[in-house]
Design a protein around this motif. Structure first.
Motif, short mmCIF file in Angstrom:
data_model
loop_
_atom_site.label_atom_id
_atom_site.label_comp_id
_atom_site.label_asym_id
_atom_site.label_seq_id
_atom_site.Cartn_x
_atom_site.Cartn_y
_atom_site.Cartn_z
N ALA A 128 0.84 -1.20 0.00
CA ALA A 128 0.00 0.00 0.00
C ALA A 128 0.87 1.25 0.00
O ALA A 128 0.63 2.20 -0.77
CB ALA A 128 -0.93 0.00 1.21
N LEU A 129 1.90 1.27 0.84
CA LEU A 129 2.77 2.46 0.92
C LEU A 129 3.49 2.68 -0.41
O LEU A 129 3.59 3.82 -0.89
CB LEU A 129 3.76 2.31 2.07
N ASP A 130 3.98 1.60 -1.03
CA ASP A 130 4.67 1.74 -2.32
C ASP A 130 3.71 2.27 -3.39
O ASP A 130 4.08 3.12 -4.20
CB ASP A 130 5.24 0.38 -2.78
N LEU A 131 2.48 1.76 -3.37
CA LEU A 131 1.50 2.22 -4.37
C LEU A 131 1.22 3.71 -4.20
O LEU A 131 1.20 4.47 -5.18
CB LEU A 131 0.20 1.42 -4.25
N ILE A 132 0.99 4.14 -2.97
CA ILE A 132 0.70 5.56 -2.72
C ILE A 132 1.89 6.42 -3.15
O ILE A 132 1.74 7.46 -3.80
CB ILE A 132 0.37 5.81 -1.23
N THR A 133 3.10 5.97 -2.79
CA THR A 133 4.31 6.74 -3.14
C THR A 133 4.47 6.83 -4.66
O THR A 133 4.72 7.91 -5.21
CB THR A 133 5.55 6.06 -2.52
N MET A 134 4.30 5.70 -5.34
CA MET A 134 4.49 5.72 -6.81
C MET A 134 3.38 6.50 -7.50
O MET A 134 3.61 7.13 -8.53
CB MET A 134 4.53 4.30 -7.36
N ALA A 135 2.15 6.44 -6.95
CA ALA A 135 1.05 7.19 -7.57
C ALA A 135 1.22 8.68 -7.30
O ALA A 135 0.66 9.52 -7.98
CB ALA A 135 -0.29 6.71 -7.03
N ASP A 136 2.01 9.00 -6.27
CA ASP A 136 2.33 10.38 -5.91
C ASP A 136 1.08 11.22 -5.62
O ASP A 136 0.99 12.39 -5.98
CB ASP A 136 3.17 11.03 -7.02
N THR A 137 0.09 10.58 -4.97
CA THR A 137 -1.12 11.29 -4.55
C THR A 137 -1.75 10.51 -3.40
O THR A 137 -1.59 9.28 -3.35
CB THR A 137 -2.13 11.40 -5.72
N PRO A 138 -2.41 11.18 -2.46
CA PRO A 138 -3.16 10.43 -1.45
C PRO A 138 -4.22 9.56 -2.12
O PRO A 138 -4.80 9.94 -3.15
CB PRO A 138 -3.82 11.54 -0.62
N ILE A 139 -4.44 8.38 -1.58
CA ILE A 139 -5.40 7.44 -2.18
C ILE A 139 -6.61 7.27 -1.27
O ILE A 139 -6.49 6.87 -0.11
CB ILE A 139 -4.72 6.08 -2.47
N ALA A 140 -7.79 7.62 -1.81
CA ALA A 140 -9.05 7.39 -1.08
C ALA A 140 -9.41 5.93 -1.25
O ALA A 140 -9.42 5.42 -2.37
CB ALA A 140 -10.15 8.27 -1.67
N ALA A 141 -9.68 5.25 -0.14
CA ALA A 141 -9.98 3.81 -0.25
C ALA A 141 -10.90 3.33 0.86
O ALA A 141 -10.50 3.26 2.01
CB ALA A 141 -8.68 2.99 -0.23
#
Ligand code: AMP
Ligand code: MG
Length: 344
Positions: free
Chosen positions: A125-138
């Protein structure tokens, strides 16, 4: 829609991140339950989360960040208490409700002037948020009303064909959703119990916290019907929007048996026998006494397994705990059963 089934390799997470950046939907593993993620700043993408889940639009979504410093993108003002909780519990299963910045979309917060934020304790999850470079609503990655998914296969069974991709990782370590605490008033208020308890939060803050009143409004029930085991909620009047809806519900009819442990066991056996005699398929959920962490870990998975086995009736033994992790599991168990309780 064709849903991509991805793993948690760097390459697959990077592909998932570009889907998020393009405004798509990706289910992701966290330590609590699987989430259904979208760019928290993209209203259209967040609207698609509600569509995929069939979620009522007045139920706001938790925003996930990968660095504490990203709080600055979401809220204009931090208190000493907020900072203390971030430093004590993040990354981890604690969600903080704080004042929102104007550019956090209404779609994400259900029109409220607050936003719920957490940093998950899961590498994928942390890698995905970092790579997406935006907060993720989930929110949880289940069809609205169904048990939360704690295993990749549960997400596939609810979301295949409805979203762009599913990141398939490990089974979730915690198994129930995060503790949600409202930090916008002087006394921090627990809106949803979880494995981080009131006691844990009080120890970190050096002050008392309280529970939202709606969490205590489920204690008044009719007595058990001796034949069906059914009980009925009396005067249940939930306050927060999400509480209006039946949650976490298995397909089977479900009853929670509450009382002294030996009596609960006996009553479950009696009702099981009674129902099986006339051809019903009965599933039982009875956790070891005081094994609350295990109960949290297993509860939603048990519900889904029993549904897959096609049981007609689930009999669940209540956990006796008024405040801690057992209380958090009971919050889910009672909702799953539609507050159908039998006291013995
Ligand atoms: P889920 O997304 O299924 O984990 O559910 C999120 C929970 O957090 C729901 O119970 C929401 O009502 C609650 N929540 C999210 N944002 C807020 C907010 N801004 N204020 C109060 N509760 C919130
Ligand atoms: Mg949910």
């Amino acid at each position: 829609m064709k849903t991509k089934i991805l793993s948690t390799t760097k390459q697959d997470i990077s592909e998932a991140a570009s889907i998020i950046r393009r405004g798509g939907l990706v289910a992701l593993p966290t330590e609590t339950v699987y989430g259904l993620g979208a760019d928290a700043f993209n209203s259209k993408a967040v609207a698609d989360i509600y569509k995929a889940k069939g979620r009522p639009s007045d139920n706001p979504i938790i925003v996930h960040i990968a660095r504490a410093s990203d709080m600055g993108r979401l809220t204009p003002m931090l208190s000493a208490d907020i900072v203390a909780l971030v430093e004590n519990f993040w990354p981890g299963p604690l969600t903080l409700v704080v004042k929102k910045k104007a550019d956090v979309p209404d779609r994400t917060t259900g029109g409220l002037d607050t936003v719920a934020v957490r940093m998950p304790d899961s590498k994928a999850a942390l890698d995905l948020i970092t790579m997406a470079d935006t907060p993720i609503a989930a929110p949880s990655a289940n069809i609205s009303g169904r048990p939360s998914p704690t295993r990749a296969k549960d997400v596939i069974s609810d979301m295949d064909g409805k979203i762009d991709a599913i990141l398939c990782g490990e089974d979730c370590r915690v198994g129930i959703e995060s503790t949600v605490v409202d930090m916008t008033s002087d006394v921090p208020t627990i809106l949803r119990p979880g494995i981080i308890t009131a006691e844990n939060i009080e120890a970190a803050l050096g002050k008392k916290v309280k529970y939202d009143e709606s969490l205590r409004q489920d204690s008044n029930f009719h007595d058990l019907d001796p034949n069906t085991g059914a009980g009925e909620a009396d005067g249940f009047a939930p306050k927060s929007p999400g509480m209006k809806y039946r949650h976490y519900a298995p397909k089977a009819q479900m009853t929670v048996i509450e009382g002294q442990r030996d009596k609960v066991k006996q009553e479950i056996e009696r009702l099981k026998g009674l129902n099986e005699r006339l051809g019903l398929k009965v599933g039982v959920i009875l956790f070891e006494e005081r094994a609350f962490i295990e109960a949290a870990h297993d509860f939603f998975a048990r519900l889904r397994d029993l549904d897959n086995e096609g049981v007609d009736l689930i009999l669940a033994g209540a956990l006796s705990d008024t405040d801690g992790v057992g209380f958090a599991v009971m919050n889910r168990m009672l909702k799953s059963a539609g507050y159908n309780i039998a006291k013995v």
